[in-house]
Design an enzyme around this catalytic site. Structure first.
Site, PDB file in Angstrom:
ATOM      1  CG  ASP A 158      -1.882   0.949   1.444  1.00  0.00           C
ATOM      2  OD1 ASP A 158      -2.680   1.025   0.377  1.00  0.00           O
ATOM      3  OD2 ASP A 158      -1.892   1.817   2.302  1.00  0.00           O
ATOM      4  CD  GLU A 205      -2.320   2.311  -3.514  1.00  0.00           C
ATOM      5  OE1 GLU A 205      -3.428   2.628  -3.937  1.00  0.00           O
ATOM      6  OE2 GLU A 205      -1.930   2.410  -2.234  1.00  0.00           O
TER       7      GLU A 205
END
Ligand code: CA
Length: 664
Positions: free
Chosen positions: A348, A377
């Protein structure tokens, strides 16, 4: 990740007395691997790291709820800033916490960040024998045999799923609703008799199940399963234990471990690999976090005035470049692989982490499991004090070792910006998106026929290899694709929007790189227009399994696309050089049409030549194609040519909003 931004405002106003004027690099680094609890039936050894402490205590409890310690032990100062205590005898079943004394103050009592088992709501560590958490046959558990080239990610087809979403709807037919065990059930069906849960995943044919956060997160009160609680889980509390609310008994720290292992084992037995969504970029609590109550300030980045910096939008950001944070992340992912047999991680807000730490993690994990799949990400949610040049952001993807980044270029090229609800994309007839689609088809790699200046976001080929790119049209964040189409293409009929969704998934599943599907996209999942459903409850988030019956044609279409991708290496070439050499875009096409051929023979595909055509416009297009005997592999929409098996002319009719795949 996108979650509660509301925390950020007031939390960063906290000024820690410790965060100023401290040179964290002066703290000694502990290199041992026994931080936390080392259990044996003879003794329990506890070790925490807290260089600034001048005193430390271990507190022992009879259960995970009481606030009254049955025993308080003074810990001994040990090497490299650590403190230790030994409890002789078999202490299994007891609970524990620590307090450290810094600057004339006893800080909050916390479990250590390394805790491998915790009590309800994760407030205390639990002494367990990990060996006794293994389900029967665990020692024989192995990841499924690697599909072709899975070592480098090309054969992977990722499916992003939230544990609770999978089973909560009455029509899931699953007994253990909202639990890890729900996805271990076989033979579950919806009301029309179609498979759900695990059987559905197998039927669809995906290779990797990416689970939204399954480590212990904060907001769901594990003592109140009677309340309508819900969270995606991007709220880290204990990184090294599974989430209690997904277990059948959150009070006994061993149960959630056994049940999560049972899930991994069942997935493996059914040919599925397991990817965990990990959130090392921030902690749910800031000042009060378990990190911060043991070594104030150390694990976080700060702004120049000593406040917690907030590159995550969640009130703090961790400092992966600091030795003991880097060590924590590395040991944590290694632990999940070794103890739980996890097959990959999705990081994340990976852009918060430094490249050095990410590459170290990749190197070490590949040593343990060569087929491990790593991606994240490649962005942050706010500005960070760490310079861009050091961060694991998309622009630096080529410097990441065997780690992929999500391509927002193809995501928004397909459907329009996620930040502008009304914006449309290639599949919904927005002009000028052709180069963004081509950029996605070549997995953000260098290709002589892509005009990078016309790509929506990135103006250069950031991927060194196709395995640097995750190709997707939707994920848990933002509107579901079906909702986005309903909002942005509101003039289109439902039948047309269905065509658009099939076209979007056609692009995802035929592009080079690693395709990624959001659970339910294969039968038009909707979140009823909620674009940030992180705590929106089951009524918004639970997968409605009746959609599989209602939109069975879409499901069957996606299933066929997956089958084609798995059978044809031409759609998952191993290097950017191969792509540039063997994938050729057709020229002089009408606006809103992208088409290409692949020299299948050159990449050992059983199809000698492949042609893929995408028409994102509302009308049938007649396009010029290379002459030859083309056989039809798949047509997504109306098929103007009828049931042809070949075409010899150089004209091909392609229906509105549709995909055609041909081969020789
Ligand atoms: Ca929890």
């Amino acid at each position: 990740m996108k979650k509660a931004i509301m925390l950020a405002g007031w939390m960063i106003l906290f000024l820690s007395a410790f965060t100023q004027k401290i040179d964290y690099n002066s703290y000694p680094v502990y290199t041992g691997t026994d931080l936390g609890l080392t259990y044996s039936p003879r003794q329990s050894l506890f070790r925490i790291w807290s260089p600034p402490a001048d005193n430390a205590r271990l507190l022992i409890y009879k259960n995970g709820i009481t606030d009254t310690a049955s025993l308080i032990i003074s810990m001994k100062k040990n090497t490299a800033g650590t403190w230790t205590a030994i409890l002789p005898g078999d202490q299994k079943g007891k609970f524990y916490a620590f307090r450290v004394h810094i600057n004339n103050e006893w800080l909050d009592e916390v479990p250590d960040p390394y805790a491998k088992a915790v009590g309800v709501n994760g407030k205390k560590g639990m002494i367990i024998d990990l060996k006794q958490t293994n389900p029967p046959g665990w020692e024989k558990d192995a990841s499924p045999p690697a599909p072709l080239l899975v070592e480098r990610g090309e054969a992977a087809i990722i499916y992003e799923l939230h544990i609770r979403d999978a089973s909560m709807a009455a029509n899931s037919g699953i007994k253990n609703k909202g639990k890890f065990l729900g996805l271990t059930e076989r033979g579950t069906k919806n009301e029309e008799g179609l498979s759900t849960g695990l059987d559905h995943l197998k039927e669809l044919g995906v290779t990797h199940i990416h689970l939204l956060p399954c480590f212990d997160f904060y907001s769901v009160d594990e003592t109140r399963p009677d309340l309508p609680q819900y969270n995606w889980g991007y709220e880290p509390l204990n990184y090294n234990t599974p989430e209690g609310s997904y277990s059948t008994n959150p009070y006994d720290g061993a149960v959630r471990i056994r049940e999560f292992k049972q899930l991994v084992k069942t997935f493996h037995e059914n040919g599925l690999r397991v990817i965990m969504d990990v959130v090392y970029n921030h902690t749910m609590l800031t000042e009060q976090s378990y990190f911060n109550q043991l070594v104030p300030g150390y694990y976080y980045r700060h702004t120049r005035d000593g406040k917690f910096s907030n590159g995550t939008g969640c009130g703090n950001e961790t400092a992966s470049e600091r030795a003991m944070m880097r060590k924590f992340m590395l040991e944590s992912v290694k632990y999940w692989v070794q103890e739980y047999h996890i097959d990959g991680f999705r990081f994340d807000l990976m852009g918060v982490h430094d490249i050095g730490t990410m590459n170290l993690i990749s190197k070490e994990l590949h040593k343990i499991k060569p087929g491990i799949l790593l991606y994240g990400e490649g962005w942050t949610a706010g500005s960070s004090p760490l310079p861009d040049s050091l961060r694991a952001i998309k622009a630096n993807a080529a410097r990441l070792d065997r780690i992929a980044v999500f391509s927002d270029d193809i995501r928004d090229g397909i459907k329009g910006s996620v930040f502008d609800n009304n914006d449309r994309g290639f599949v919904s007839n927005k002009p000028g998106m052709e180069e963004s689609i081509k950029f996605g088809i070549v997995a953000s790699c260098k290709h002589p026929q892509v005009d990078y200046s016309k790509v929506n976001y990135s103006k250069f080929a950031y991927a060194a290899q196709p395995t640097n790119t995750i190709t997707y049209a939707e994920c848990h964040d933002n509107h579901a694709l079906w909702d986005k189409l309903a909002i942005s293409a509101k003039d289109a009929t439902e039948a047309e929007r269905k065509q658009m969704q099939k076209l979007a998934l056609s692009i995802v599943l035929t592009s080079q790189g690693i395709p990624f599907l959001h659970a339910g996209t294969e039968f038009l999942r909707s979140k009823k227009g909620n674009e940030n459903s992180y705590n929106a409850g089951d009524s918004i988030n639970a997968i409605d399994w009746s959609l599989k019956s209602k939109n069975r044609d879409v499901f069957e279409y996606v299933k066929t696309l997956i089958k084609i991708r798995k059978e044809h290496p031409a759609f998952r070439m191993a290097s950017s050089e191969e792509i540039a050499a063997n994938l050729e875009f057709l020229a002089d096409l009408p606006g809103g049409v992208v088409a290409y051929t692949i020299n299948g023979a050159a990449v050992k595909d059983k199809w000698n030549k492949i042609m893929v055509v995408f028409n994102g416009t509302p009308k049938m297009q007649n396009i010029a194609v290379p002459t030859g005997y083309w056989s039809k592999a798949l047509v997504s929409g109306s098929d103007p040519a009828g049931d042809i098996t070949f075409a010899v002319s150089n004209q091909l009719l392609v229906g509105a909003y549709s995909c055609v795949i041909l081969y020789q």
